[in-house]
Design an enzyme around this catalytic site. Structure first.
Site, mmCIF file in Angstrom:
data_model
loop_
_atom_site.group_PDB
_atom_site.id
_atom_site.type_symbol
_atom_site.label_atom_id
_atom_site.label_comp_id
_atom_site.label_asym_id
_atom_site.label_seq_id
_atom_site.Cartn_x
_atom_site.Cartn_y
_atom_site.Cartn_z
ATOM 1 N N GLU A 40 0.853 -1.184 0.000
ATOM 2 C CA GLU A 40 0.000 0.000 0.000
ATOM 3 C C GLU A 40 0.898 1.247 0.000
ATOM 4 O O GLU A 40 1.983 1.238 0.592
ATOM 5 C CB GLU A 40 -0.856 -0.041 1.267
ATOM 6 C CG GLU A 40 -1.751 1.143 1.517
ATOM 7 C CD GLU A 40 -2.463 1.039 2.861
ATOM 8 O OE1 GLU A 40 -3.548 1.615 2.972
ATOM 9 O OE2 GLU A 40 -1.932 0.396 3.800
ATOM 10 N N LYS A 112 -9.504 1.573 -2.113
ATOM 11 C CA LYS A 112 -9.695 1.010 -0.776
ATOM 12 C C LYS A 112 -11.102 1.283 -0.249
ATOM 13 O O LYS A 112 -11.605 2.403 -0.323
ATOM 14 C CB LYS A 112 -8.651 1.597 0.169
ATOM 15 C CG LYS A 112 -8.571 0.922 1.524
ATOM 16 C CD LYS A 112 -7.437 1.541 2.343
ATOM 17 C CE LYS A 112 -7.265 0.874 3.692
ATOM 18 N NZ LYS A 112 -6.204 1.534 4.488
ATOM 19 N N CYS A 150 -4.695 -3.507 3.331
ATOM 20 C CA CYS A 150 -4.407 -3.246 4.734
ATOM 21 C C CYS A 150 -5.612 -3.483 5.670
ATOM 22 O O CYS A 150 -5.936 -4.614 5.995
ATOM 23 C CB CYS A 150 -3.853 -1.827 4.871
ATOM 24 S SG CYS A 150 -2.881 -1.534 6.360
#
Length: 268
Positions: A40, A112, A150
């Site tokens: 990321e 995300k 994440c």
């Protein structure tokens, strides 16, 4: 399938980050890998997320992604990396994973879904969540890869939806913020997502001080194939895809579920 995970120590020097990515791509290709997975915020990262993130953001056809495409093509390898993408808001960008094939063509882009508004952080101050919370995957060399970022690891329904869509490998790109028990949680959550879905999980993490390191490659039983320490480094390993079928036949949990997603539930 031979896969590589690159553990970066990305900073604010975008050109330096891209050079490090190119170095990993060269090493991965020399090692016979077909795909390289990077963390990321691979192209721009700071310990404290601030207004500089939307300031450096670019569209997916901008210079940063064009260079990632060039790197993938130059080394004949697929490449997955986290970038900062412009949104329709000047003060917030998207935290996006992009995947490019060996021909330089874009295979997928995932914005995300779950932003890290936790542990004293407020990612949503400068990052905009994906407008549609949909799983994103791509097919390459006969393998279906699912994309996660994440904090997504803490939401098992995303991994399950990717598995239901046929994903055999979950690519989880992270900058896992350090803290109490955080390394253990990273290990536990990556293993859980692999086990409960019968998939390989490739977790590419940023190195300290921004993150915890410990990039990891897990098999569908949750066993560690390779794990890095805290320094920038590269993993190259083979993953036999027949293990996915074997484990899913041994533990057919997807067919045995009793609690269905809300949109699949029935009254009566």
């Amino acid at each position: 399938m031979r896969i590589a995970l690159g553990q970066l120590a990305s900073g604010t020097d975008i050109h330096g980050n891209l050079a490090a990515i190119a170095g990993f791509a060269r090493q991965a290709a020399d090692g016979g890998a077909r795909i390289l997975v990077l963390p990321e915020y691979a192209t721009y990262e700071k310990k404290v997320l601030d207004a500089s993130f939307p300031e450096v953001a670019e569209p997916l056809d901008g210079p940063v992604c064009s260079e990632l495409s060039r790197i993938a093509q130059a080394h004949g390898i697929a490449l997955v990396a986290g970038v900062v993408e412009t949104s329709d808001e000047s003060r917030r960008a998207y935290n996006t994973l992009v995947a490019f094939g060996p021909d330089g063509g874009r295979l997928a882009a995932y914005r995300k879904i779950h932003l890290f508004d936790a542990q004293g952080y407020a990612e949503s101050t400068y990052i905009k969540p994906a407008p549609l919370a949909e799983p994103t995957f791509f097919d390459f060399d006969g393998v279906r890869f699912g994309l996660m970022t994440c904090y997504d690891l803490r939401f098992p329904e995303l991994a399950r939806s990717l598995s239901d869509a046929g994903a055999e490998v979950l690519l989880t790109c992270a900058a896992w913020v350090p803290g109490k028990h955080k390394t253990n949680q990273w290990r536990s959550l990556t293993a859980a997502r692999a086990i409960e879905n019968g998939v390989y999980l490739a977790g590419a993490c940023q190195a300290p001080p921004v993150s915890i390191g410990h990039s990891v490659l897990l098999d569908p039983m949750g066993a560690v194939i390779e794990e890095l320490g805290m320094d920038p480094a590269l993993i190259v390993a083979d993953i036999p895809l027949d293990a996915v079928t074997t484990v899913r036949n041994e533990f057919p949990v997807s067919r045995q579920r009793r609690l269905l997603p809300q949109h699949e539930s029935r009254a009566g």
